[in-house]
Scaffold this motif. Structure first.
Motif, PDB file in Angstrom:
ATOM      1  N   THR A 285      17.360  15.768 -44.345  1.00 20.07           N
ATOM      2  CA  THR A 285      18.332  14.988 -43.766  1.00 20.07           C
ATOM      3  C   THR A 285      18.540  14.736 -42.519  1.00 20.07           C
ATOM      4  OG1 THR A 285      19.706  16.689 -43.506  1.00 20.07           O
ATOM      5  CG2 THR A 285      19.526  16.020 -45.719  1.00 20.07           C
ATOM      6  N   ALA A 286      19.497  13.894 -42.208  1.00 21.81           N
ATOM      7  CA  ALA A 286      19.314  13.088 -40.679  1.00 21.81           C
ATOM      8  C   ALA A 286      19.868  14.416 -39.879  1.00 21.81           C
ATOM      9  CB  ALA A 286      20.821  12.007 -40.814  1.00 21.81           C
ATOM     10  N   LYS A 287      20.886  15.229 -40.249  1.00 18.99           N
ATOM     11  CA  LYS A 287      21.311  16.294 -39.269  1.00 18.99           C
ATOM     12  C   LYS A 287      19.964  17.371 -39.123  1.00 18.99           C
ATOM     13  CE  LYS A 287      23.546  20.576 -38.535  1.00 18.99           C
ATOM     14  NZ  LYS A 287      24.533  21.551 -39.123  1.00 18.99           N
ATOM     15  N   ALA A 288      19.171  17.502 -40.074  1.00 22.91           N
ATOM     16  CA  ALA A 288      18.228  18.389 -40.076  1.00 22.91           C
ATOM     17  C   ALA A 288      17.163  17.643 -39.064  1.00 22.91           C
ATOM     18  CB  ALA A 288      17.754  18.856 -41.507  1.00 22.91           C
ATOM     19  N   LEU A 289      16.644  16.445 -39.549  1.00 25.97           N
ATOM     20  CA  LEU A 289      15.686  15.669 -38.649  1.00 25.97           C
ATOM     21  C   LEU A 289      16.037  16.025 -36.923  1.00 25.97           C
ATOM     22  CD1 LEU A 289      13.319  13.584 -38.797  1.00 25.97           C
ATOM     23  CD2 LEU A 289      14.925  12.016 -38.295  1.00 25.97           C
ATOM     24  N   LEU A 290      17.366  15.643 -36.783  1.00 26.76           N
ATOM     25  CA  LEU A 290      17.656  15.670 -35.412  1.00 26.76           C
ATOM     26  C   LEU A 290      17.921  17.097 -34.719  1.00 26.76           C
ATOM     27  CD1 LEU A 290      19.895  12.343 -35.092  1.00 26.76           C
ATOM     28  CD2 LEU A 290      17.607  12.514 -34.544  1.00 26.76           C
ATOM     29  N   ALA A 291      18.463  18.073 -35.552  1.00 24.07           N
ATOM     30  CA  ALA A 291      19.117  18.896 -34.801  1.00 24.07           C
ATOM     31  C   ALA A 291      18.515  20.475 -35.240  1.00 24.07           C
ATOM     32  CB  ALA A 291      20.583  19.088 -35.253  1.00 24.07           C
ATOM     33  N   THR A 292      17.534  20.379 -36.118  1.00 18.45           N
ATOM     34  CA  THR A 292      16.847  21.717 -36.608  1.00 18.45           C
ATOM     35  C   THR A 292      15.311  21.716 -35.865  1.00 18.45           C
ATOM     36  OG1 THR A 292      16.076  20.990 -38.711  1.00 18.45           O
ATOM     37  CG2 THR A 292      18.269  21.958 -38.500  1.00 18.45           C
ATOM     38  N   GLU A 293      14.852  22.852 -35.878  1.00 14.73           N
ATOM     39  CA  GLU A 293      13.489  23.166 -35.395  1.00 14.73           C
ATOM     40  C   GLU A 293      13.275  22.604 -34.148  1.00 14.73           C
ATOM     41  OE1 GLU A 293      10.594  22.473 -38.436  1.00 14.73           O
ATOM     42  OE2 GLU A 293      11.836  23.300 -40.003  1.00 14.73           O
ATOM     43  N   GLN A 294      13.987  21.917 -33.250  1.00 13.98           N
ATOM     44  CA  GLN A 294      13.832  21.297 -32.033  1.00 13.98           C
ATOM     45  C   GLN A 294      12.790  20.349 -31.987  1.00 13.98           C
ATOM     46  OE1 GLN A 294      15.469  21.922 -28.498  1.00 13.98           O
ATOM     47  NE2 GLN A 294      16.754  22.094 -30.176  1.00 13.98           N
ATOM     48  N   ARG A 295      13.020  19.403 -33.090  1.00 10.89           N
ATOM     49  CA  ARG A 295      12.081  18.347 -33.182  1.00 10.89           C
ATOM     50  C   ARG A 295      12.082  17.547 -31.930  1.00 10.89           C
ATOM     51  NH1 ARG A 295      13.607  19.378 -38.356  1.00 10.89           N
ATOM     52  NH2 ARG A 295      12.058  19.597 -39.858  1.00 10.89           N
ATOM     53  N   ILE A 296      13.404  17.386 -31.536  1.00  8.08           N
ATOM     54  CA  ILE A 296      13.739  16.633 -30.413  1.00  8.08           C
ATOM     55  C   ILE A 296      14.282  17.727 -29.391  1.00  8.08           C
ATOM     56  CG2 ILE A 296      14.706  14.621 -29.138  1.00  8.08           C
ATOM     57  CD1 ILE A 296      14.949  13.498 -31.884  1.00  8.08           C
ATOM     58  N   PRO A 297      13.489  18.521 -28.333  1.00  6.88           N
ATOM     59  CA  PRO A 297      14.081  19.394 -27.608  1.00  6.88           C
ATOM     60  C   PRO A 297      15.205  19.259 -27.043  1.00  6.88           C
ATOM     61  CG  PRO A 297      11.605  19.442 -27.508  1.00  6.88           C
ATOM     62  CD  PRO A 297      11.914  18.286 -28.225  1.00  6.88           C
ATOM     63  N   GLY A 298      16.449  19.876 -26.957  1.00  8.58           N
ATOM     64  CA  GLY A 298      17.663  19.669 -26.391  1.00  8.58           C
ATOM     65  C   GLY A 298      18.708  19.045 -27.381  1.00  8.58           C
ATOM     66  N   VAL A 299      18.246  18.332 -28.325  1.00  9.34           N
ATOM     67  CA  VAL A 299      19.139  17.892 -29.264  1.00  9.34           C
ATOM     68  C   VAL A 299      19.572  18.807 -30.308  1.00  9.34           C
ATOM     69  CG1 VAL A 299      19.438  15.984 -31.004  1.00  9.34           C
ATOM     70  CG2 VAL A 299      18.123  15.434 -28.952  1.00  9.34           C
ATOM     71  N   GLY A 300      20.760  18.901 -30.501  1.00  8.64           N
ATOM     72  CA  GLY A 300      21.283  20.248 -31.473  1.00  8.64           C
ATOM     73  C   GLY A 300      22.532  19.573 -32.216  1.00  8.64           C
ATOM     74  N   ASN A 301      23.362  20.458 -32.775  1.00 10.05           N
ATOM     75  CA  ASN A 301      24.384  20.261 -33.631  1.00 10.05           C
ATOM     76  C   ASN A 301      25.605  19.747 -32.845  1.00 10.05           C
ATOM     77  OD1 ASN A 301      25.385  20.285 -36.347  1.00 10.05           O
ATOM     78  ND2 ASN A 301      27.058  21.689 -35.383  1.00 10.05           N
ATOM     79  N   GLY A 302      25.597  19.830 -31.407  1.00 11.61           N
ATOM     80  CA  GLY A 302      26.693  19.184 -30.621  1.00 11.61           C
ATOM     81  C   GLY A 302      26.508  17.943 -30.706  1.00 11.61           C
ATOM     82  N   VAL A 303      25.391  17.410 -30.000  1.00 14.68           N
ATOM     83  CA  VAL A 303      25.337  16.049 -29.444  1.00 14.68           C
ATOM     84  C   VAL A 303      25.011  15.197 -30.804  1.00 14.68           C
ATOM     85  CG1 VAL A 303      24.444  16.625 -27.187  1.00 14.68           C
ATOM     86  CG2 VAL A 303      22.862  16.155 -29.114  1.00 14.68           C
ATOM     87  N   VAL A 304      24.558  15.785 -31.854  1.00 12.51           N
ATOM     88  CA  VAL A 304      24.118  14.975 -32.952  1.00 12.51           C
ATOM     89  C   VAL A 304      25.179  14.225 -33.764  1.00 12.51           C
ATOM     90  CG1 VAL A 304      24.232  16.927 -34.762  1.00 12.51           C
ATOM     91  CG2 VAL A 304      22.446  15.049 -34.943  1.00 12.51           C
ATOM     92  N   GLN A 305      26.458  14.921 -33.514  1.00 10.70           N
ATOM     93  CA  GLN A 305      27.545  14.323 -34.393  1.00 10.70           C
ATOM     94  C   GLN A 305      27.923  12.845 -33.971  1.00 10.70           C
ATOM     95  OE1 GLN A 305      28.985  16.403 -36.614  1.00 10.70           O
ATOM     96  NE2 GLN A 305      28.042  18.371 -35.857  1.00 10.70           N
ATOM     97  N   ASP A 306      27.926  12.843 -32.549  1.00 14.06           N
ATOM     98  CA  ASP A 306      28.248  11.233 -32.169  1.00 14.06           C
ATOM     99  C   ASP A 306      27.073  10.588 -32.317  1.00 14.06           C
ATOM    100  OD1 ASP A 306      30.722  12.561 -31.159  1.00 14.06           O
ATOM    101  OD2 ASP A 306      30.627  11.706 -29.121  1.00 14.06           O
ATOM    102  N   ILE A 307      25.996  10.906 -32.069  1.00 11.81           N
ATOM    103  CA  ILE A 307      24.661   9.983 -32.356  1.00 11.81           C
ATOM    104  C   ILE A 307      24.791   9.339 -33.814  1.00 11.81           C
ATOM    105  CG2 ILE A 307      22.204  10.233 -32.844  1.00 11.81           C
ATOM    106  CD1 ILE A 307      21.917  12.447 -30.515  1.00 11.81           C
ATOM    107  N   LEU A 308      24.934  10.139 -34.753  1.00 12.25           N
ATOM    108  CA  LEU A 308      24.998   9.779 -36.250  1.00 12.25           C
ATOM    109  C   LEU A 308      26.129   9.015 -36.411  1.00 12.25           C
ATOM    110  CD1 LEU A 308      24.214  13.176 -38.097  1.00 12.25           C
ATOM    111  CD2 LEU A 308      22.825  11.191 -37.715  1.00 12.25           C
ATOM    112  N   LEU A 309      27.391   9.146 -35.948  1.00 13.03           N
ATOM    113  CA  LEU A 309      28.659   8.287 -35.956  1.00 13.03           C
ATOM    114  C   LEU A 309      28.239   6.919 -35.486  1.00 13.03           C
ATOM    115  CD1 LEU A 309      31.379   7.665 -36.839  1.00 13.03           C
ATOM    116  CD2 LEU A 309      32.128   8.527 -34.505  1.00 13.03           C
TER     117      LEU A 309
END
Length: 279
Positions: A161-185
């Protein structure tokens, strides 16, 4: 929690404020914190750090490295708060590490939920995620193009899923559950959206939102939910967070939702962020 905008901000502030200061004393934690993780024995930190001079700081991914004389590095990771105090300020009652300097100012490391503080006297950090952070191209870098971002989709499973892509396993280091909320919105993509169902145009929407949202967060000195080196929250006003989700959507005025998902909370707009079905 430390994510890319805060890491960049903290490292810049440390370079402005700490460089050239010499550590005069080192104080260990005022009380045990079982979810503070150290490299080696923290009781050895006074011997390892006293007399060392701050040379520079650098942030990448979810880490900040403080480079000291003689090749020593202090490394902090997600969950650790670092606060600088002038000599006339009061020492806080609780901390996990405290350093005093030759001008009587001091630096305090605290951990609320969990965090990492490491001292590396030889300057060698053997950590998988630190290595990923230092070797990966930051999405803040102009060289991070859509072609680089699109590689993530080539490796994605059907269930990702979109959250998993961006915010898990540090696929993009430094992007986590905090910043991903506004990115997806801003991309108008639901956190549970299956990424392989996204069209190329929708992938590009996500890419541009990733770049633009992170740049704005960083330009404003981090998010307003996170403190900087001086104890001030960042200037970027989060659109989706624990503080805002009961308000109307800032884009369309629709209702915002909060759900537990993948080990944390996700927030989304019921109108802006519809799930795209595969065609």
């Amino acid at each position: 929690m430390l994510e890319l905008p805060e890491v960049v901000t903290l490292s810049k502030q440390a370079n402005d404020t700490l460089n050239g200061k010499t550590i005069t004393q080192v104080f260990n934690a005022t009380k045990p914190h079982k979810f503070t993780f150290y490299n080696g024995d923290p009781l050895e930190y006074p011997e390892l750090l006293t007399g060392k001079k701050f040379l520079s700081a650098k942030g990448y991914g979810m880490f900040v490295d403080f480079f000291l004389s003689d090749g020593t590095i202090i490394n902090i990771g997600d969950g650790t708060i670092v606060r600088y105090y002038n000599k006339e300020e009061k020492v806080p009652a609780n901390y996990q590490l405290l350093l005093t300097f030759d001008d009587d100012s001091f630096l305090v490391f605290t951990v609320a939920m969990y965090g990492f503080i490491g001292v590396y006297p030889d300057g060698v950090i053997e950590n998988k995620y630190h290595r990923m952070s230092t070797s990966s191209l930051s999405p803040l870098d102009d060289r991070y193009t859509f072609r680089e971002f699109d590689k993530l989709f080539a490796e994605a499973k059907k269930t990702l899923t979109a959250k998993a892509l961006l915010a898990t396993e540090q696929r993009i280091p430094g992007v986590g559950n905090g910043v991903v909320q506004d990115i997806l919105l801003n991309a108008k993509i639901h956190p549970k959206q299956k990424v392989l169902a996204l069209s190329d145009d929708r992938k590009k929407d996500l890419f541009h939102s990733l770049k633009d949202t992170l740049k704005e967060m960083t330009f404003e000195g981090g998010r307003d939910t996170q403190p900087d080196l001086y104890g001030n929250n960042g200037g970027y006003k989060t659109l989706l967070s624990a503080r805002t989700w009961k308000k109307p959507c800032p884009h369309c005025g629709g209702a915002l939702m909060k759900e537990a998902y993948l080990g944390g909370s996700v927030y989304y707009c019921t109108q802006c962020q519809k799930i795209d079905e595969p065609k």
